[in-house]
Design an enzyme around this catalytic site. Structure first.
Site, short mmCIF file in Angstrom:
data_model
loop_
_atom_site.label_atom_id
_atom_site.label_comp_id
_atom_site.label_asym_id
_atom_site.label_seq_id
_atom_site.Cartn_x
_atom_site.Cartn_y
_atom_site.Cartn_z
N ARG A 81 -15.31 -5.54 0.46
CA ARG A 81 -14.59 -5.08 1.58
C ARG A 81 -13.96 -3.70 1.51
O ARG A 81 -13.41 -3.65 0.53
CB ARG A 81 -13.77 -6.32 2.23
N THR A 92 1.03 -1.24 0.25
CA THR A 92 0.10 -0.02 0.06
C THR A 92 0.75 1.24 -0.01
O THR A 92 1.99 1.22 0.59
CB THR A 92 -0.75 0.11 1.26
N1 ASP Z 1 -4.63 -0.68 5.18
C1 ASP Z 1 -4.84 -1.45 3.86
C2 ASP Z 1 -6.04 -2.06 4.13
O1 ASP Z 1 -6.42 -2.70 5.08
C3 ASP Z 1 -3.76 -2.60 3.60
C4 ASP Z 1 -2.38 -2.16 3.73
O2 ASP Z 1 -1.88 -1.02 4.37
O3 ASP Z 1 -1.45 -2.82 3.07
O4 ASP Z 1 -6.96 -2.21 2.84
#
Ligand code: ASP
Length: 305
Positions: free
Chosen positions: A200, A172
């Site tokens: 989701r 991310t």
């Molecule tokens: N925070 C992101 C999510 O839960 C995933 C990530 O940060 O890698 O969608």
């Protein structure tokens, strides 16, 4: 008027990162481009959008091109942007085929009627606003298909950088900045968790959870398991420790990550920049991918805590 010092921090996800080198080049290019723009007088808002757009275009990160796959083997992305000047914000969730979700979030913000658009409505808005679209093949890389198949076989839902998906070194993305006018801004963009349920939504597009910006305090961008981050509005907690608790940015960041660890046992982390140009990075995961160009002109990747 004396020119305000500028600062920029970017991240590429948190978790188990087995090969940091692959990210050094990418982060280095984005940092120097963002820093140059800040020094030229661009706004923090434009610079964080610019940096995250570059990261979304790079398939090594879990955002835009190269996003992880959901339980239907499809890409659904979330993104948000926030301006600390007037605390305006825009976000999109569960969108597909948008080349740069951060730009769509910016359009939602500019439109001004709403903060968060999702699914089909967001897609309709995207078409009307003229953002670049791509077909499925653009997003779905071989690496993502292999990672998804391995996660499905394990019957799990995984953070991009978890031990399960350790062969895939991707994450991310987010950016926070302070500009020469004293304004802070933040962005976060993600493909979410590997094998997440269709529909989701994580923390990234939720203002206060995965992102927050207020000129009175700081700008924050989070990464990690959204189901953990959402429960305590992680990004805003950093700001609250400053606003209500009177903490410095670094103290606020430490208090926040300790609370996240103690109360949630959370997996994740964040980057932050204060309205004075102080910067902070905290994570409960073994590692986090980040780079910074601080107010003293120092540039670094992975080398500070
Ligand atoms: N925070 C992101 C999510 O839960 C995933 C990530 O940060 O890698 O969608």
């Amino acid at each position: 008027m004396r020119k305000q010092e500028t600062a920029l921090v970017i991240h590429g996800g948190a978790g188990f990162i087995c090969d940091q080198e692959i990210y050094r080049v990418s982060l280095g290019v984005v940092l120097s481009s963002g820093k140059e723009r800040l020094l030229a007088g661009d706004s923090a808002l434009d610079v964080v959008e610019h940096c995250v757009k570059m990261l979304e275009d790079d398939p090594v990160f879990n955002a835009g091109r190269g996003s992880v796959l959901n339980d239907k083997g499809r890409v659904e992305m979330d993104a948000a942007i926030m301006d600390g000047k007037d605390m305006s914000a825009g976000a999109v969730a569960a969108v597909s085929n948008i080349r740069n979700p951060v730009c769509l979030a910016r359009k939602v913000m500019a439109d001004g009627r709403h903060i968060l658009l999702i699914g089909e409505g967001a897609m309709e808005f995207a078409e009307a606003s003229g953002v670049a679209m791509e077909n499925d093949e653009y997003f779905i890389t071989d690496a993502r298909v292999q990672q998804w198949e391995a996660t499905v076989k394990n019957g799990g839902i995984a953070l991009d950088h978890s031990e399960v998906s350790r062969e895939r070194k991707l994450g991310t993305v987010g950016a926070v900045a302070l500009d020469s006018m004293g304004n802070v801004a933040a962005t976060t963009s993600t493909g979410g968790l590997v094998n997440k349920k269709f529909g989701r939504v994580g923390d990234s597009p939720i203002i206060g959870a995965g992102i927050f910006a207020d000129n009175g305090t700081c700008a924050v961008s989070c990464t990690g398991i959204g189901e953990h981050i959402l429960r305590i509005s992680l990004a805003k907690m950093v700001s609250d420790y400053m606003l209500i608790g009177g903490c410095s940015l670094k103290e606020a960041a430490r208090e926040t990550i300790e609370y996240f660890r103690r109360r949630i046992g959370g997996d994740g982390g964040f980057i932050a920049v204060g309205n004075d140009g102080e910067i902070a990075f905290e994570h409960t995961t073994p590692q986090m991918i980040y780079g910074y160009a601080d107010r003293f002109g120092e540039v670094g990747i992975f080398d500070r805590n």
